[in-house]
Structure formats: C-alpha cells, structure tokens
Design an enzyme around this catalytic site. Structure first.
Site, PDB file in Angstrom:
ATOM      1  N   GLY A  72       0.867  -1.168   0.000  1.00  0.00           N
ATOM      2  CA  GLY A  72       0.000   0.000   0.000  1.00  0.00           C
ATOM      3  C   GLY A  72       0.903   1.217   0.000  1.00  0.00           C
ATOM      4  O   GLY A  72       1.853   1.274  -0.766  1.00  0.00           O
ATOM      5  N   CYS A  89       5.912  -5.522   0.427  1.00  0.00           N
ATOM      6  CA  CYS A  89       6.070  -4.199  -0.186  1.00  0.00           C
ATOM      7  C   CYS A  89       6.022  -3.086   0.870  1.00  0.00           C
ATOM      8  O   CYS A  89       6.939  -2.984   1.673  1.00  0.00           O
ATOM      9  CB  CYS A  89       5.075  -4.019  -1.318  1.00  0.00           C
ATOM     10  SG  CYS A  89       5.648  -2.744  -2.460  1.00  0.00           S
ATOM     11  N   ARG A  97      13.316   2.639   0.397  1.00  0.00           N
ATOM     12  CA  ARG A  97      11.983   2.766  -0.245  1.00  0.00           C
ATOM     13  C   ARG A  97      12.127   3.088  -1.723  1.00  0.00           C
ATOM     14  O   ARG A  97      13.088   3.721  -2.135  1.00  0.00           O
ATOM     15  CB  ARG A  97      11.179   3.908   0.364  1.00  0.00           C
ATOM     16  CG  ARG A  97      10.588   3.630   1.700  1.00  0.00           C
ATOM     17  CD  ARG A  97       9.677   4.798   2.099  1.00  0.00           C
ATOM     18  NE  ARG A  97       8.415   4.775   1.393  1.00  0.00           N
ATOM     19  CZ  ARG A  97       7.687   5.851   1.108  1.00  0.00           C
ATOM     20  NH1 ARG A  97       8.104   7.049   1.440  1.00  0.00           N
ATOM     21  NH2 ARG A  97       6.551   5.729   0.459  1.00  0.00           N
ATOM     22  N   ILE A 131       5.698  -3.040  -7.517  1.00  0.00           N
ATOM     23  CA  ILE A 131       5.034  -1.744  -7.697  1.00  0.00           C
ATOM     24  C   ILE A 131       5.678  -0.747  -6.723  1.00  0.00           C
ATOM     25  O   ILE A 131       5.506  -0.857  -5.517  1.00  0.00           O
ATOM     26  CB  ILE A 131       3.517  -1.845  -7.411  1.00  0.00           C
ATOM     27  CG1 ILE A 131       2.865  -2.932  -8.287  1.00  0.00           C
ATOM     28  CG2 ILE A 131       2.833  -0.496  -7.647  1.00  0.00           C
ATOM     29  CD1 ILE A 131       1.452  -3.307  -7.888  1.00  0.00           C
ATOM     30  N   HIS A 150       4.606  -8.161  -4.681  1.00  0.00           N
ATOM     31  CA  HIS A 150       3.213  -8.412  -4.276  1.00  0.00           C
ATOM     32  C   HIS A 150       2.837  -9.878  -4.523  1.00  0.00           C
ATOM     33  O   HIS A 150       2.273 -10.199  -5.577  1.00  0.00           O
ATOM     34  CB  HIS A 150       2.266  -7.507  -5.070  1.00  0.00           C
ATOM     35  CG  HIS A 150       2.281  -6.093  -4.613  1.00  0.00           C
ATOM     36  ND1 HIS A 150       1.312  -5.554  -3.791  1.00  0.00           N
ATOM     37  CD2 HIS A 150       3.174  -5.101  -4.851  1.00  0.00           C
ATOM     38  CE1 HIS A 150       1.596  -4.282  -3.545  1.00  0.00           C
ATOM     39  NE2 HIS A 150       2.719  -3.983  -4.187  1.00  0.00           N
ATOM     40  N   GLU A 168       0.485 -11.478  -3.371  1.00  0.00           N
ATOM     41  CA  GLU A 168      -0.972 -11.663  -3.324  1.00  0.00           C
ATOM     42  C   GLU A 168      -1.612 -11.414  -4.690  1.00  0.00           C
ATOM     43  O   GLU A 168      -2.795 -11.681  -4.863  1.00  0.00           O
ATOM     44  CB  GLU A 168      -1.593 -10.753  -2.248  1.00  0.00           C
ATOM     45  CG  GLU A 168      -1.702  -9.278  -2.603  1.00  0.00           C
ATOM     46  CD  GLU A 168      -0.378  -8.510  -2.556  1.00  0.00           C
ATOM     47  OE1 GLU A 168       0.682  -9.149  -2.387  1.00  0.00           O
ATOM     48  OE2 GLU A 168      -0.408  -7.282  -2.705  1.00  0.00           O
TER      49      GLU A 168
END
Ligand code: GLN
Length: 192
Positions: A51, A80, A107, A135, A171, A173
């Site tokens: 997120g 992430c 980051r 991402i 990610h 998921e």
C-alpha cells in the site's frame, strides 16, 4: 481449529491477501481483517500488506497498534509497503519502522523508470521461479545476521526470512500463486 491469520486492514492490498491466505490454508485455519489493536495478540500470523507505507505508518499509530505489533509473538508476513514498515531501519525519516525484521530498507528503490514491473525471481525453497509483481518496490539494502536472504534481483534483496517472519518487496498476493503464503504458514512454528 487450525491457525489464525490476520491481515492488517488499515490501507492497501487487504482483500487480495485474505483471498490468497484462504487459498493457502485450504480450510485448515481462518483469516480475518484486523482493524483493532486487541485483535492482534491472539493471531498466529499477521500480514502487513502493500500500500503506502507513510499512510499505513500513520494509521498504525492513530489506531494504537504499534505496541501490539511490536509485542506480537507470531509470524509477520510483510509485503512491499509492509516490508518497509516491518524493517529495523528505513531510509525515509517520515517512517518510524516497527523493527520486526532485521533488515535496512530503501523505499522506492527502483526509481521512476521501473516504478512497476514483473519478473521471475528465484526464491530459495521453491522449485521454480516466482513470477513477481513489483510496484514502487523497496529493497533490503542490508540484511542482519538474524535474517536469511530468500531472493534477489539486480537492484538488491527482495525476499527475506527471519524465523517465522517473511518480508517480500513485491506483491505475492497478486497473480494467483500462493506458494509464498504457504511457505509462511509452514514456518509459523519456527523460533526466532
Ligand atoms: N512505495 C510504497 C511505499 O513505500 C510501497 C508500494 C507498494 O506497497 N506497492 O509505501
């Protein structure tokens, strides 16, 4: 009754992790969205999803969840933005990390040109590469002695395990491959 997994549901990829864990558990446990501090201690595993880490960090404090997460004795599955939050140190002063996993994190390590990309990553313990979606992903710029590198790309380390905790820069998921969720569940009884 099987294991209890919670997905920190303050912001980010919550429902995708819930579905991935449901699939990985195959009826041998339950998954819930975690929104209140008192829900944390009873879990066996807590996922901190991707997120926006600055937002999740602010909401963790606003919802009085920092202490319960720091004191949590189960496994942390940090992906992430979750990896940024679970680190010992982060290169962004706006984020006070939770220090669950002995890594230092950079980051947005792939910069603008590669904000988003997919690539196959070899992960220790998986027979075939994992097709990973990145991402605005972080990397672990340092991995402490308590943590083990599970996978890397050119830019750096993107998958780490530390006892029952796992941190993934991508990610897992997204994409329907739940092998890393399964790996996390398998190691939930580990010490350290
Ligand atoms: N770059 C984001 C952050 O540090 C993480 C992006 C993500 O979780 N996909 O918060």
């Amino acid at each position: 009754m099987g294991v209890r997994i919670g997905v920190l549901a303050l912001q980010g990829d919550v429902s995708e992790h819930i579905l991935a864990f449901r699939h990985a558990l195959d009826g041998k446990g339950e998954v819930c969205a975690v929104r209140r501090p008192e829900e944390i201690a009873d879990l066996d595993g807590l996922a901190i999803p991707g997120g926006e880490s600055t937002t999740i960090c602010r909401l963790v404090d606003k919802n009085a969840m920092r202490r319960p997460i720091e004191a949590f004795e189960g496994g942390i599955f940090a992906t992430c933005a979750g990896m940024v939050l679970a680190a010992r140190e982060v290169d962004d002063p706006r984020i006070a990390p939770l220090g669950c996993i002995d890594i230092i994190v950079e980051r947005n390590a792939f910069g603008r040109q590669r904000e988003s990309f997919e690539t196959d990553v070899h992960i220790a313990g998986l027979r075939t590469p994992f097709h990973a979606v990145f991402i605005r992903a972080p990397v672990a710029s340092r991995v402490g002695p308590k943590a083990t590198v599970l996978g890397s790309v050119d830019r750096g380390v993107v998958a780490v395990r530390s006892g029952r905790h796992m941190a993934l820069a991508f990610h897992p998921e997204l994409g329907g491959d739940t092998r890393l969720h399964c790996m996390f569940l398998e190691h939930l009884q580990d010490t350290g």
